[in-house]
Write a protein that holds these residues in place. Structure first.
Motif, PDB file in Angstrom:
ATOM      1  N   LEU A 155       8.613 -83.326   2.774  1.00  0.00           N
ATOM      2  CA  LEU A 155       7.607 -83.787   3.194  1.00  0.00           C
ATOM      3  C   LEU A 155       7.771 -84.905   4.221  1.00  0.00           C
ATOM      4  CD1 LEU A 155       4.420 -83.515   3.349  1.00  0.00           C
ATOM      5  CD2 LEU A 155       4.293 -85.147   1.340  1.00  0.00           C
ATOM      6  N   VAL A 156       8.436 -85.870   3.918  1.00  0.00           N
ATOM      7  CA  VAL A 156       8.799 -86.915   4.453  1.00  0.00           C
ATOM      8  C   VAL A 156       9.412 -86.439   6.168  1.00  0.00           C
ATOM      9  CG1 VAL A 156      10.173 -89.121   5.111  1.00  0.00           C
ATOM     10  CG2 VAL A 156       8.720 -88.712   2.927  1.00  0.00           C
ATOM     11  N   GLU A 157      10.371 -85.649   6.057  1.00  0.00           N
ATOM     12  CA  GLU A 157      11.072 -84.994   7.129  1.00  0.00           C
ATOM     13  C   GLU A 157       9.892 -84.309   7.948  1.00  0.00           C
ATOM     14  OE1 GLU A 157      14.110 -82.738   6.151  1.00  0.00           O
ATOM     15  OE2 GLU A 157      15.486 -84.140   5.273  1.00  0.00           O
ATOM     16  N   ASN A 158       8.841 -83.548   7.478  1.00  0.00           N
ATOM     17  CA  ASN A 158       7.907 -82.742   8.169  1.00  0.00           C
ATOM     18  C   ASN A 158       7.151 -83.695   9.004  1.00  0.00           C
ATOM     19  OD1 ASN A 158       8.905 -80.260   7.665  1.00  0.00           O
ATOM     20  ND2 ASN A 158       7.843 -80.147   5.753  1.00  0.00           N
ATOM     21  N   LEU A 159       6.972 -84.968   8.281  1.00  0.00           N
ATOM     22  CA  LEU A 159       5.740 -85.880   8.720  1.00  0.00           C
ATOM     23  C   LEU A 159       6.404 -86.653   9.967  1.00  0.00           C
ATOM     24  CD1 LEU A 159       4.065 -87.360   5.646  1.00  0.00           C
ATOM     25  CD2 LEU A 159       3.186 -85.883   7.235  1.00  0.00           C
ATOM     26  N   SER A 160       7.986 -87.027   9.773  1.00  0.00           N
ATOM     27  CA  SER A 160       8.734 -87.721  10.693  1.00  0.00           C
ATOM     28  C   SER A 160       8.831 -86.889  11.940  1.00  0.00           C
ATOM     29  CB  SER A 160       9.799 -88.129  10.071  1.00  0.00           C
ATOM     30  OG  SER A 160      10.722 -87.204   9.879  1.00  0.00           O
ATOM     31  N   VAL A 161       8.888 -85.549  12.006  1.00  0.00           N
ATOM     32  CA  VAL A 161       8.904 -84.617  13.042  1.00  0.00           C
ATOM     33  C   VAL A 161       7.824 -83.726  13.287  1.00  0.00           C
ATOM     34  CG1 VAL A 161      10.666 -83.285  14.287  1.00  0.00           C
ATOM     35  CG2 VAL A 161      11.433 -84.697  12.358  1.00  0.00           C
ATOM     36  N   PRO A 162       6.609 -84.194  13.636  1.00  0.00           N
ATOM     37  CA  PRO A 162       5.326 -83.506  13.470  1.00  0.00           C
ATOM     38  C   PRO A 162       5.226 -82.557  14.822  1.00  0.00           C
ATOM     39  CG  PRO A 162       4.956 -85.771  14.039  1.00  0.00           C
ATOM     40  CD  PRO A 162       6.461 -85.597  13.829  1.00  0.00           C
ATOM     41  N   PHE A 163       5.335 -81.334  14.641  1.00  0.00           N
ATOM     42  CA  PHE A 163       5.149 -80.476  15.772  1.00  0.00           C
ATOM     43  C   PHE A 163       3.503 -80.106  15.810  1.00  0.00           C
ATOM     44  CE2 PHE A 163       9.469 -80.071  15.197  1.00  0.00           C
ATOM     45  CZ  PHE A 163      10.062 -79.548  16.450  1.00  0.00           C
ATOM     46  N   ILE A 164       3.023 -80.150  17.365  1.00  0.00           N
ATOM     47  CA  ILE A 164       1.517 -79.709  17.293  1.00  0.00           C
ATOM     48  C   ILE A 164       1.540 -78.833  18.393  1.00  0.00           C
ATOM     49  CG2 ILE A 164      -0.512 -80.966  18.107  1.00  0.00           C
ATOM     50  CD1 ILE A 164       0.344 -83.616  17.243  1.00  0.00           C
ATOM     51  N   PRO A 165       1.264 -77.681  18.122  1.00  0.00           N
ATOM     52  CA  PRO A 165       0.990 -76.356  19.044  1.00  0.00           C
ATOM     53  C   PRO A 165       0.002 -76.729  19.909  1.00  0.00           C
ATOM     54  CG  PRO A 165       1.065 -75.790  16.685  1.00  0.00           C
ATOM     55  CD  PRO A 165       0.923 -77.182  16.546  1.00  0.00           C
ATOM     56  N   VAL A 166      -0.069 -76.493  21.105  1.00  0.00           N
ATOM     57  CA  VAL A 166      -0.830 -76.780  22.335  1.00  0.00           C
ATOM     58  C   VAL A 166      -1.349 -75.236  22.570  1.00  0.00           C
ATOM     59  CG1 VAL A 166      -1.286 -77.325  24.530  1.00  0.00           C
ATOM     60  CG2 VAL A 166      -0.166 -78.751  22.841  1.00  0.00           C
ATOM     61  N   SER A 167      -0.150 -74.327  22.819  1.00  0.00           N
ATOM     62  CA  SER A 167      -0.492 -73.006  23.303  1.00  0.00           C
ATOM     63  C   SER A 167       0.628 -72.106  22.609  1.00  0.00           C
ATOM     64  CB  SER A 167      -0.322 -72.810  24.873  1.00  0.00           C
ATOM     65  OG  SER A 167       0.849 -73.004  25.270  1.00  0.00           O
ATOM     66  N   ALA A 168       0.295 -70.816  22.740  1.00  0.00           N
ATOM     67  CA  ALA A 168       1.425 -69.927  22.037  1.00  0.00           C
ATOM     68  C   ALA A 168       3.136 -70.302  22.393  1.00  0.00           C
ATOM     69  CB  ALA A 168       1.314 -68.427  22.609  1.00  0.00           C
ATOM     70  N   SER A 169       2.980 -70.970  23.516  1.00  0.00           N
ATOM     71  CA  SER A 169       4.628 -71.394  24.145  1.00  0.00           C
ATOM     72  C   SER A 169       4.738 -72.620  24.303  1.00  0.00           C
ATOM     73  CB  SER A 169       4.799 -70.770  25.529  1.00  0.00           C
ATOM     74  OG  SER A 169       3.992 -71.013  26.310  1.00  0.00           O
ATOM     75  N   MET A 170       3.806 -73.650  23.777  1.00  0.00           N
ATOM     76  CA  MET A 170       3.839 -75.149  24.019  1.00  0.00           C
ATOM     77  C   MET A 170       3.805 -75.833  22.822  1.00  0.00           C
ATOM     78  SD  MET A 170       2.013 -77.461  26.658  1.00  0.00           S
ATOM     79  CE  MET A 170       2.860 -77.153  27.989  1.00  0.00           C
ATOM     80  N   CYS A 171       4.539 -76.807  22.544  1.00  0.00           N
ATOM     81  CA  CYS A 171       4.437 -77.753  21.359  1.00  0.00           C
ATOM     82  C   CYS A 171       4.501 -79.175  21.942  1.00  0.00           C
ATOM     83  CB  CYS A 171       5.165 -77.428  20.199  1.00  0.00           C
ATOM     84  SG  CYS A 171       4.704 -76.018  19.228  1.00  0.00           S
ATOM     85  N   VAL A 172       3.837 -80.140  21.231  1.00  0.00           N
ATOM     86  CA  VAL A 172       4.096 -81.493  21.401  1.00  0.00           C
ATOM     87  C   VAL A 172       4.746 -82.068  20.280  1.00  0.00           C
ATOM     88  CG1 VAL A 172       2.694 -83.721  21.752  1.00  0.00           C
ATOM     89  CG2 VAL A 172       1.674 -81.632  22.835  1.00  0.00           C
TER      90      VAL A 172
END
Length: 280
Positions: A155-172
């Motif tokens: 859980l800590v690892e996922n919170l420290s590397v949070p991927f936020i989808p913007v579109s089908a091919s782009m993430c922040v």
């Protein structure tokens, strides 16, 4: 000890006939645990008295499979509710001492005293089963705690590397707080896995939440960017602070040709959606 005994009773029947006396003796032996019985019942829904009788039956009847299953269940319950191990150990040792008080009284009431070798065989069987219960209990407790720790670490690892989808091919990927080599190792692993699993073509790495970047971390960031390129994706760095930019310059690190940079995440997203609209 004022107990009930009928001629021909085996030790199991003798204990069952004197169950109430057994409980009284157990509570006298239990020390600090007897003050915690109600609290343990409330916290973990664990009935220490009922479980003591169950354990005694498995020990006396030599039901090893049932005893191991019961010990594993108990170990997981105590780990789940973070109950004090010292209390459990004290309670089981109180059960052991109480069993032996009743065995001693039972032997006194037998019309014929058994041979010494038979008594020592009984002693070995009882103590071996108590020890098996404790060993299995502690192993189960430890396994549950290890799984819980692993889950929390994930859980800590996922919170420290949070991927936020913007579109089908782009993430922040917004990075906040301190970057060190340990965290960079996690970032590198997660970035490459996410690119592979989600088919990310553009990854916006936002550094606006990072105030300082040390030299070894900056070099590892370049390695992450190289990995993104090798995976066939494009990295875009956004929001780099002046302090971090100066550190990059001091270290002679140049992003040119490796990664696109934008002043802010908002600018990068705006440019992306504008270009996408123009293409349409």
């Amino acid at each position: 000890m004022d107990v009930v005994y009928q001629e021909g009773q085996n030790i199991r029947a003798f204990l069952e006939a004197n169950q109430n006396i057994f409980e009284e003796q157990l509570l006298q032996e239990a020390g600090d645990v007897r003050e915690k019985i109600e609290e343990i019942q409330r916290i973990g829904n664990i009935d220490l008295i009922a479980n003591a009788h169950k354990l005694v039956r498995y020990i006396i009847d030599q039901h090893e499979e049932d005893l191991i299953a019961f010990s594993e269940q108990e170990g997981e319950a105590w780990a789940k509710y973070s109950l004090t191990l010292t209390f459990k150990l004290e309670w089981v040792q109180a059960i052991r001492r109480t069993i032996w008080r009743f065995v001693e009284r039972y032997e006194e009431l037998l019309p014929e005293q058994r041979e010494t070798k038979d008594f020592f065989a009984l002693e070995k069987r009882i103590n071996d089963f108590v020890d098996k219960f404790l060993n299995s209990f502690f192993l189960s407790y430890s396994r549950y705690k290890d799984r819980l720790l692993e889950s929390q670490q994930q859980l800590v690892e996922n919170l420290s590397v949070p991927f936020i989808p913007v579109s089908a091919s782009m993430c922040v990927l917004p990075l906040i707080g301190k970057l060190d080599l340990e965290r960079m190792n996690i970032i590198e692993e997660k970035v490459l896995m996410q690119i592979s699993d989600q088919g990310i073509k553009i990854l916006l790495i936002d550094l606006s939440g990072i105030a300082h970047i040390e030299g070894d971390v900056a070099e590892r960031l370049i390695r992450v960017i190289d990995g993104i390129h090798i995976m066939g994706s494009q990295a875009v760095i956004t929001g780099m602070r002046p302090e971090a930019a100066r550190k990059m310059i001091e270290l002679g690190i140049n992003f040119e040709g490796k990664v696109e940079t934008k002043g802010s995440l908002q600018q990068a997203l705006s440019d992306y959606f504008v270009s996408t609209a123009e293409e349409l």
